[in-house]
Design a protein around this motif. Structure first.
Motif, short mmCIF file in Angstrom:
data_model
loop_
_atom_site.label_atom_id
_atom_site.label_comp_id
_atom_site.label_asym_id
_atom_site.label_seq_id
_atom_site.Cartn_x
_atom_site.Cartn_y
_atom_site.Cartn_z
N LEU A 93 26.77 52.58 20.89
CA LEU A 93 27.98 51.97 21.45
C LEU A 93 28.21 50.59 20.87
N ALA A 94 27.13 49.82 20.70
CA ALA A 94 27.27 48.49 20.09
C ALA A 94 27.77 48.60 18.65
N SER A 95 27.32 49.63 17.93
CA SER A 95 27.78 49.82 16.56
C SER A 95 29.27 50.13 16.53
N LEU A 96 29.74 50.98 17.45
CA LEU A 96 31.18 51.27 17.53
C LEU A 96 31.97 50.00 17.85
N LEU A 97 31.40 49.16 18.70
CA LEU A 97 32.09 47.93 19.08
C LEU A 97 32.16 46.95 17.93
N LEU A 98 31.05 46.81 17.18
CA LEU A 98 31.01 45.87 16.07
C LEU A 98 31.88 46.31 14.90
N LYS A 99 32.20 47.59 14.81
CA LYS A 99 33.11 48.05 13.76
C LYS A 99 34.50 47.44 13.94
N ARG A 104 30.63 39.13 14.99
CA ARG A 104 30.22 38.77 16.34
C ARG A 104 28.80 39.29 16.56
N GLN A 105 28.22 38.92 17.67
CA GLN A 105 26.84 39.28 17.94
C GLN A 105 26.72 39.93 19.31
N VAL A 106 25.69 40.76 19.44
CA VAL A 106 25.35 41.42 20.69
C VAL A 106 24.07 40.79 21.23
N LEU A 107 24.11 40.38 22.48
CA LEU A 107 22.95 39.78 23.12
C LEU A 107 22.24 40.83 23.96
N TRP A 108 20.95 41.08 23.65
CA TRP A 108 20.14 42.07 24.34
C TRP A 108 19.10 41.32 25.17
N ILE A 109 19.13 41.52 26.48
CA ILE A 109 18.29 40.76 27.41
C ILE A 109 17.35 41.72 28.12
N GLY A 110 16.11 41.31 28.28
CA GLY A 110 15.14 42.12 29.00
C GLY A 110 13.96 41.28 29.45
N ALA A 111 13.16 41.84 30.34
CA ALA A 111 11.96 41.17 30.81
C ALA A 111 10.81 41.42 29.84
N SER A 112 9.95 40.44 29.71
CA SER A 112 8.86 40.53 28.73
C SER A 112 7.93 41.70 29.03
N GLY A 113 7.69 41.99 30.31
CA GLY A 113 6.83 43.11 30.64
C GLY A 113 7.39 44.44 30.18
N PHE A 114 8.72 44.61 30.29
CA PHE A 114 9.33 45.86 29.85
C PHE A 114 9.32 45.97 28.34
N PHE A 115 9.63 44.88 27.64
CA PHE A 115 9.60 44.92 26.18
C PHE A 115 8.21 45.26 25.67
N ALA A 116 7.18 44.79 26.37
CA ALA A 116 5.81 45.10 25.95
C ALA A 116 5.51 46.59 26.10
N GLU A 117 6.16 47.25 27.05
CA GLU A 117 5.90 48.68 27.27
C GLU A 117 6.80 49.56 26.43
N ALA A 118 8.09 49.25 26.36
CA ALA A 118 9.05 50.11 25.67
C ALA A 118 9.28 49.70 24.22
N GLY A 119 8.92 48.48 23.85
CA GLY A 119 9.11 48.03 22.48
C GLY A 119 10.44 47.33 22.27
N LYS A 159 32.94 34.43 25.53
CA LYS A 159 33.85 35.27 24.77
C LYS A 159 33.44 35.39 23.31
N GLU A 160 32.48 34.58 22.88
CA GLU A 160 32.05 34.63 21.48
C GLU A 160 31.19 35.86 21.19
N LEU A 161 30.60 36.46 22.21
CA LEU A 161 29.75 37.62 22.03
C LEU A 161 30.58 38.89 22.03
N ALA A 162 30.12 39.89 21.27
CA ALA A 162 30.78 41.18 21.27
C ALA A 162 30.43 41.98 22.52
N ALA A 163 29.20 41.84 23.01
CA ALA A 163 28.76 42.56 24.20
C ALA A 163 27.46 41.94 24.68
N VAL A 164 27.13 42.20 25.93
CA VAL A 164 25.88 41.77 26.54
C VAL A 164 25.17 43.02 27.06
#
Length: 319
Positions: A93-99, A104-119, A159-164
């Motif tokens: 979906l982000a790829s379709l949006l950036l087309k 612009r940039q997409v900001l991906w936010i997550g908790a450190s514990g989840f990133f350690a488990e899911a990558g 508004k500077e971001l393409a998506a969050v």
């Protein structure tokens, strides 16, 4: 038969009245003997610039031209093992949006514990499979889910971001209806989508008008010059269920991602490469069956705590 038709007409009338009162919430009504009616705010459907078109006609029609940009959208993964498929769907979906919104940039936010488990998203895979340059994806790793939610609320107003993208596991207490309503309102004010990924979470009431349930789907057969290539593996596929949508009843789609054209394709269950269950007809087993052991590992036994072992003191040494 007559009473059933009267009951349906009553339901349609109530739904029209609810849509009129709420104003901003769309409604798709398919009354008996009538054309499909689309109720939108001020009576106008969203323009193509206000939605993210998936490229799949059936899905875009069910969504009312596409996924709205100025809104919060939920994407659910039933099990933690499906985190890769859910993340891949959101990256598509982000790829379709950036087309449509380059530079612009997409900001991906997550908790450190989840990133350690899911990558974390892999830079080479972003470029090869989704056409997203590494500098187009920003990662924010928060120590706790509450911190990740705060970052998302602040970033949703930019508004500077393409998506969050906010990715959380389970049902943190901070993510209640009020918090999702703030995210939805800030996305509407900025005109930029906020994708809320919820991995291995129970469904609960949120302010998001759309909710997808995503799980991996078996890949089909790769096709060369319009003909299937035996023994090959086709593009990655997602089983996407649209289970919260005021435009249409729940529906399920098998979507294939075309990395070269950066677009989705729709694979119907009746595809000749798939069997009655929707899985490809491949007689080769994925893993050889075990011969000298059971299929599943035995359950773990009780755990015992032992004291620290001490070596006996040597002769002439003090114990």
């Amino acid at each position: 038969m007559v009473s059933s038709a009267v009951a349906r007409e009553t339901v349609f009338a109530l739904r029209r009245e609810i849509a009129r009162i709420e104003g901003s919430l769309p409604e798709r009504l398919d009354a008996p003997g009538e054309e499909i009616i689309l109720l939108r705010h001020n009576g106008h459907p969203p323009s193509p610039d206000g939605v993210v078109e998936t490229g799949v006609a059936a899905l875009d029609t069910a969504l009312g031209n596409g996924i709205p940009k100025a809104a919060l959208t939920e994407i659910h993964g039933r099990h933690m093992r499906d985190a890769g498929a859910v993340g891949g769907f959101v990256l598509a979906l982000a790829s379709l949006l950036l087309k449509k919104t380059p530079r612009r940039q997409v900001l991906w936010i997550g908790a450190s514990g989840f990133f350690a488990e899911a990558g974390l998203p892999y830079a080479h895979g972003l470029s090869r499979l989704f056409g997203i340059a590494p500098e187009e994806l920003l990662l924010a790793e928060a120590p706790k889910p509450g911190d990740a939610l705060w970052i998302a609320e602040q970033a949703a107003a930019l508004k500077e971001l393409a998506a969050v993208v906010l990715e959380l596991a389970g049902n943190p207490r901070q993510l209640d209806f009020t918090a999702t309503r703030r995210l939805h309102r800030r996305a509407a004010e900025a005109g930029r989508p906020v994708f809320l990924i919820r991995q291995s979470a129970d469904r609960q009431a949120t302010a998001a008008p759309l909710r997808f349930a995503v799980e991996p789907a078996p890949a089909g057969t790769r096709r060369i010059l319009g003909r299937p290539l035996a023994g090959s593996i086709g593009p990655p596929a997602f089983a996407v269920t649209l289970d919260k949508n005021r435009m249409a009843p729940p529906a399920r789609f098998i979507l294939e991602w075309n990395a070269d054209e950066r677009t989705f394709g729709h694979r119907s269950p009746e595809h000749h490469d798939a069997g009655p269950s929707g899985r490809p007809q491949d007689p080769v087993a994925v893993v050889s069956p075990p011969r000298h052991r059971p299929d599943m590992a035995p359950p773990a036994g009780p755990r015992l705590a032992y004291g620290r072992f001490r070596f006996p003191a040597a002769a002439g040494e003090q114990a």
